[in-house]
Write a protein that holds these residues in place. Structure first.
Motif, PDB file in Angstrom:
ATOM      1  N   GLY A   1       0.808  -1.210   0.000  1.00 12.42           N
ATOM      2  CA  GLY A   1       0.000   0.000   0.000  1.00 12.42           C
ATOM      3  C   GLY A   1       0.841   1.259   0.000  1.00 12.42           C
ATOM      4  N   ASP A   2       0.558   2.155   0.934  1.00 13.00           N
ATOM      5  CA  ASP A   2       1.205   3.465   0.989  1.00 13.00           C
ATOM      6  C   ASP A   2       2.461   3.458   1.854  1.00 13.00           C
ATOM      7  N   CYS A   3       2.956   2.286   2.220  1.00 14.94           N
ATOM      8  CA  CYS A   3       4.161   2.217   3.054  1.00 14.94           C
ATOM      9  C   CYS A   3       5.350   2.821   2.318  1.00 14.94           C
ATOM     10  N   THR A   4       6.239   3.456   3.053  1.00 16.07           N
ATOM     11  CA  THR A   4       7.413   4.105   2.472  1.00 16.07           C
ATOM     12  C   THR A   4       8.676   3.328   2.818  1.00 16.07           C
ATOM     13  N   ALA A   5       9.794   3.757   2.221  1.00 12.71           N
ATOM     14  CA  ALA A   5      11.079   3.097   2.466  1.00 12.71           C
ATOM     15  C   ALA A   5      11.489   3.185   3.922  1.00 12.71           C
ATOM     16  N   ALA A   6      10.939   4.161   4.653  1.00 11.48           N
ATOM     17  CA  ALA A   6      11.266   4.298   6.077  1.00 11.48           C
ATOM     18  C   ALA A   6      10.513   3.292   6.948  1.00 11.48           C
ATOM     19  N   GLN A   7       9.532   2.591   6.376  1.00  8.50           N
ATOM     20  CA  GLN A   7       8.707   1.651   7.140  1.00  8.50           C
ATOM     21  C   GLN A   7       9.071   0.227   6.709  1.00  8.50           C
ATOM     22  N   THR A   8      10.230  -0.208   7.116  1.00  9.78           N
ATOM     23  CA  THR A   8      10.802  -1.462   6.622  1.00  9.78           C
ATOM     24  C   THR A   8       9.993  -2.681   7.038  1.00  9.78           C
ATOM     25  N   ALA A   9       9.447  -2.689   8.249  1.00  8.00           N
ATOM     26  CA  ALA A   9       8.652  -3.842   8.693  1.00  8.00           C
ATOM     27  C   ALA A   9       7.408  -3.997   7.827  1.00  8.00           C
ATOM     28  N   CYS A  10       6.823  -2.894   7.446  1.00  8.38           N
ATOM     29  CA  CYS A  10       5.648  -2.923   6.580  1.00  8.38           C
ATOM     30  C   CYS A  10       6.000  -3.482   5.203  1.00  8.38           C
ATOM     31  N   LEU A  11       7.107  -3.043   4.648  1.00 12.65           N
ATOM     32  CA  LEU A  11       7.510  -3.490   3.318  1.00 12.65           C
ATOM     33  C   LEU A  11       7.866  -4.967   3.274  1.00 12.65           C
ATOM     34  N   SER A  12       8.352  -5.496   4.394  1.00 16.86           N
ATOM     35  CA  SER A  12       8.776  -6.901   4.416  1.00 16.86           C
ATOM     36  C   SER A  12       7.684  -7.855   4.875  1.00 16.86           C
ATOM     37  N   ALA A  13       6.507  -7.337   5.212  1.00 14.69           N
ATOM     38  CA  ALA A  13       5.413  -8.192   5.687  1.00 14.69           C
ATOM     39  C   ALA A  13       4.866  -9.045   4.550  1.00 14.69           C
ATOM     40  N   PRO A  14       4.294 -10.213   4.840  1.00 14.83           N
ATOM     41  CA  PRO A  14       3.670 -11.051   3.804  1.00 14.83           C
ATOM     42  C   PRO A  14       2.564 -10.280   3.087  1.00 14.83           C
TER      43      PRO A  14
END
Length: 495
Positions: free
Chosen positions: A312-325
């Motif tokens: 979604g709208d997650c950014t590069a600063a939100q690494t846990a969000c980007l790596s979630a299933p």
């Protein structure tokens, strides 16, 4: 319908129901300010022959399909409704047809914001007593680099997102993650005295974000509250010839009437080109496909063919969000919301019908109509258009419709300014909101909160917030007698 698509469609239909363009027709001229107290031909059917008829005007009044949609269209509408109402869950899940939520989001489904396909509302109390759902905060910053400035200049983007929190505050998260923060609203009373001495108390909101979970916002971040709008008549608006909307624009006020409506021009994700913006509070979306795709990604966190971001709208600063299933699946073209499902949501959105008017020929309503024109309201709330050709949907084509909007951007003054540009729209400009169905808001949505952030608690307060290009019309309303004001409101609420 092709055989292959037909098999796929009915498979989707069965599964979904278990849990539950441009023409050349000319603009229809608006009546002059000397309009008489009469009902014009077709005015009682604001959606033309696509108006829903013979339906109870209850909480489902905004949820009926376009008249004339046909048997096959009604089936597609019902499946689209099921997807619109679907509650998405976090991935991975055994419910493969519904996983992919978030990780950060504002709502679990389209219907959560557009409850009963109607208008959202601001929270009645601040978090933690109530979490905002159908009112959310858009975020952006001024461009800081030549690349960002070029992006905006070429219309390939409407805004520059906050580097940490993106384009929208997602206040909810799936298990194991934190929502980004919570909206906080304070209201200040503003007393307005009308010409006859009647006092109206407006409420002026101030917005902030508390409980930030991912560090500070950019020091120059701009916040803009947006309430979910009603869904009726969207396909008819989409079918208005572009030339007819552009013909109403007068950016330099060449006619000297104080009204200088402007078009917004935005990048269409689905058409891969710059187009006229006509949807959204600042006309930031060109068509319903674009609006649906960006809402699915931004509000729910669903990847789709036009916003291929499983986070979604997650950014590069939100690494846990980007790596979630995520819920991307080959069966849906490698997305969480595949093209066929998105097409069905778009068809559903295009065909939510405008209801019939209520008592359009009543004495007070017709008197109010005259006052509406004399006050100058129709200068922006253009009464009627004729739709052009809606591809594959003859019931939406060639219709005389009465949306009461010019779909242009107007300077609405300091009182309503959010200070946040979007595309060509500046921080004081808003798209004229259509008025059709406004009188059914309380019946459908259970409230009467209006304007882009729901600050107005009724139609009268909404009028009194108008400024800028609408100041003269607002002042004309404030100068009416009580009986005249009630008649004008009766007209607006009949639409």
């Amino acid at each position: 319908m092709g055989r292959a698509f037909g098999h796929t469609f009915w498979a989707i239909a069965f599964a979904a129901l278990l849990p539950l363009a441009v023409g050349t027709v000319s603009l229809v001229a608006a009546p002059s300010v000397e309009v008489g107290p009469t009902l014009e031909p077709g005015e009682e059917l604001p959606g033309g022959s696509a108006t829903s008829r013979g339906r109870p005007l209850d909480r489902d009044a905004f949820s009926y399909h376009s008249h004339g949609i046909g048997f096959e269209g009604e089936a597609k509408f019902r499946v689209g409704n099921a997807i619109f109402r679907r509650l998405w869950v976090a991935a991975p899940s055994s419910t493969k047809a519904s996983d992919g939520l978030g990780p950060l989001y504002n709502a679990r489904g389209c219907q959560n914001c557009h409850l009963k396909d109607g208008r959202g509302r601001p929270p009645l109390s601040n978090w933690p007593d109530e979490t905002a759902v159908s009112l959310f905060l858009r975020l952006s910053i001024p461009p800081e680099t030549n690349e960002q400035r070029q992006l905006l200049a070429e219309r390939r983007g409407n805004v520059i997102p906050d580097p940490v929190y993106g384009e929208q505050l997602q206040n909810i998260a799936i298990q194991g993650h934190d929502g980004e923060g919570q909206m906080h609203i304070t209201y200040e009373d503003v007393r307005v005295t009308l010409k006859d001495g009647h006092v109206v108390t407006l409420r002026k909101p101030t917005y902030s974000i508390v409980e930030l979970k991912y560090g500070p916002l950019h020091p120059k971040v701009m916040l803009s509250p947006r309430i979910a709008p009603p869904m009726i008549g969207l396909g008819l608006v989409e079918a208005i010839p572009e030339a007819d909307i552009r013909a109403l624009a007068d950016p330099d006020d060449a006619d000297g009437d104080g009204i200088s409506g402007r078009v917004n021009e935005v990048w269409s994700l689905s058409q891969n080109r710059v187009m006229l913006g006509r949807f959204g509070r600042k006309a930031g979306d060109a068509n319903i496909m674009d609006q649906s795709a960006t809402a699915a990604a931004g509000d729910i966190g669903l990847s789709n063919p036009f916003v291929a971001k499983p986070s979604g709208d997650c950014t590069a600063a939100q690494t846990a969000c980007l790596s979630a299933p995520n819920g991307n699946t080959e069966r849906l073209g490698g997305f969480e919301l595949g093209q066929e499902l998105l097409d069905l949501v778009v068809f559903y959105s295009q065909n939510l019908a405008v209801p019939e008017r209520r008592d359009p020929s009543g004495d007070a309503v017709l008197k109010g109509k005259v006052l509406f024109y004399k006050a100058g309201c129709a200068a922006c709330h253009t009464p009627s258009f004729k739709t052009g050709h809606a591809e594959g949907q003859p019931h939406l084509s060639g219709q005389h419709i009465w949306p009461y909007s010019d779909f242009l951007l107007h300077d609405m003054g300091d009182g309503l300014a959010d200070g946040r540009p979007e595309g060509l729209a500046d921080g004081r400009e808003w798209r004229t909101a259509p008025l059709w169905g406004v009188g059914l808001t309380e019946v459908v949505s259970g409230h009467t909160f209006f304007l882009h952030d729901g600050r107005a608690r009724n139609v009268e307060e909404a009028i009194l917030w108008h400024g800028g290009e609408a100041q003269a019309a607002r002042d004309a309303y404030a100068g009416l007698s009580r009986e005249e004001r009630e008649a004008l409101l009766a007209f607006v609420n009949s639409l």
